[in-house]
Write an enzyme that holds these catalytic residues in place. Structure first.
Site, PDB file in Angstrom:
ATOM      1  N   HIS A 108       0.860  -1.194   0.000  1.00 55.18           N
ATOM      2  CA  HIS A 108       0.000   0.000   0.000  1.00 55.18           C
ATOM      3  C   HIS A 108       0.896   1.245   0.000  1.00 55.18           C
ATOM      4  CE1 HIS A 108      -2.838   3.055   1.264  1.00 55.18           C
ATOM      5  NE2 HIS A 108      -3.803   2.224   0.886  1.00 55.18           N
ATOM      6  N   GLU A 178      -4.073   2.129  -7.273  1.00 58.14           N
ATOM      7  CA  GLU A 178      -4.486   3.241  -6.419  1.00 58.14           C
ATOM      8  C   GLU A 178      -3.603   4.454  -6.699  1.00 58.14           C
ATOM      9  OE1 GLU A 178      -6.642   1.933  -2.612  1.00 58.14           O
ATOM     10  OE2 GLU A 178      -4.502   1.811  -2.214  1.00 58.14           O
TER      11      GLU A 178
HETATM   12  P1  PGA Z   1      -9.835   5.996   0.484  1.00 54.75           P
HETATM   13  O1  PGA Z   1      -8.562   5.026   0.704  1.00 54.75           O
HETATM   14  O2  PGA Z   1     -10.954   5.153  -0.057  1.00 54.75           O
HETATM   15  O3  PGA Z   1     -10.134   6.544   1.842  1.00 54.75           O
HETATM   16  O4  PGA Z   1      -9.407   7.059  -0.490  1.00 54.75           O
HETATM   17  C1  PGA Z   1      -8.256   4.023  -0.208  1.00 54.75           C
HETATM   18  C2  PGA Z   1      -7.006   3.283   0.199  1.00 54.75           C
HETATM   19  O5  PGA Z   1      -6.033   3.902   0.652  1.00 54.75           O
HETATM   20  O6  PGA Z   1      -6.927   2.044   0.068  1.00 54.75           O
END
Ligand code: PGA
Length: 268
Positions: A108, A178
């Site tokens: 992540h 992401e």
């Molecule tokens: P968020 O986070 O939906 O609060 O933007 C997503 C993540 O970091 O996995």
């Protein structure tokens, strides 16, 4: 001939370092369990078409795993690549399945920002998939430049994370795209751009693994909520979502699942 295969959509809730008490964690998990169950009972064809994973902090895994529910799978937010030893503060990948953990988020951006390298992420991916769990590998650029450097960043993150991951284990790999600038933001990436990226990631996976690369599910994450979830998944052509903030609010999270679950889950 194009092969059409039915793949369930995957919705992963990343609780991050929340909530701050076990009682609150149990309450959220119980609420999610209840709403998922209700959906299966009353809905049209509902939840069964969608796989749901919730990823609480390590300290709550035992309690949430103890619920032994079929409403959701249990995920961890990280796992160390050594099975045991002198690694103060780390949590071994080997210790997770006994709590019912079947999925592990790896790489992540919030962990990469703390110094986690592609090499470390690769070791973790290999350990996790080798243990029979599914690795949800996060990739994503911090900024979008006009020269397309972000695409090279994405490619190198994927290639490095999957280095020496045997193609036989690919059904234990999920790529979560992401874009860092969309995490914790006000708006998500628009579905047209998500679609472009999903095509690009599929291309990289095909280059690495041939047609077998298609078996890797691609998720989108970053400011997903119940108002944008459906468009992102069905117009962005991704296999599911990685949800942060909204996954801590059972009502919102269930709404997201409901939005996704109504379509026929067919991917080409
Ligand atoms: P968020 O986070 O939906 O609060 O933007 C997503 C993540 O970091 O996995």
């Amino acid at each position: 001939m194009i092969q059409i295969k039915k793949i369930k959509k995957l919705i992963v809730g990343n609780w991050k370092m929340n909530p701050s008490s076990l009682s609150e964690a149990k309450k959220i998990a119980l609420e999610i369990k209840k709403t998922m169950k209700n959906m299966t009972k009353t809905g049209i064809k509902t939840v069964r078409k969608t796989q749901v994973v919730i990823c609480p902090p390590f300290v709550y895994l035992g309690s949430v795993g103890g619920m032994k529910t079929t409403s959701f799978f249990l995920g961890a937010q990280d796992a160390f690549y050594e099975s045991m030893g002198a690694y103060t503060g780390e949590v071994s990948y080997c210790s997770l399945p006994q709590f019912g953990v079947s999925h592990v988020i790896l790489g992540h951006s919030e962990r990469r920002a703390k110094g986690e390298t592609n090499e470390i992420i690769n070791k973790k991916v290999r350990s996790v998939v080798g243990e029979g769990m599914t690795a949800i590998v996060c990739v994503g650029e911090s900024v979008r430049d006009t020269e397309g450097i972000y695409l090279h960043i994405l490619r190198s993150q994927i290639v490095a994370a999957l280095y020496e991951v045997n193609k036989k284990l690919l059904d234990h790999v999920v790529i979560a795209y992401e874009p860092i600038w969309a995490i914790g933001a006000k708006v998500a990436m628009n579905s047209r751009d998500v679609h472009e990226i999903s095509i690009y990631i599929k291309k990289v996976l095909r280059e690495m693994y041939g047609p077998l690369g298609d078996s890797v599910r691609i998720l989108y994450g970053g400011s997903v909520d119940s108002t944008n979830a459906r468009e992102i998944v069905y117009e962005g052509n991704v296999g599911g979502l990685l949800v942060g903030r909204a996954s801590l609010v059972p009502k919102d999270f269930s709404l997201i699942v409901r939005e996704i679950d109504t379509e026929d889950c067919i991917e080409k």
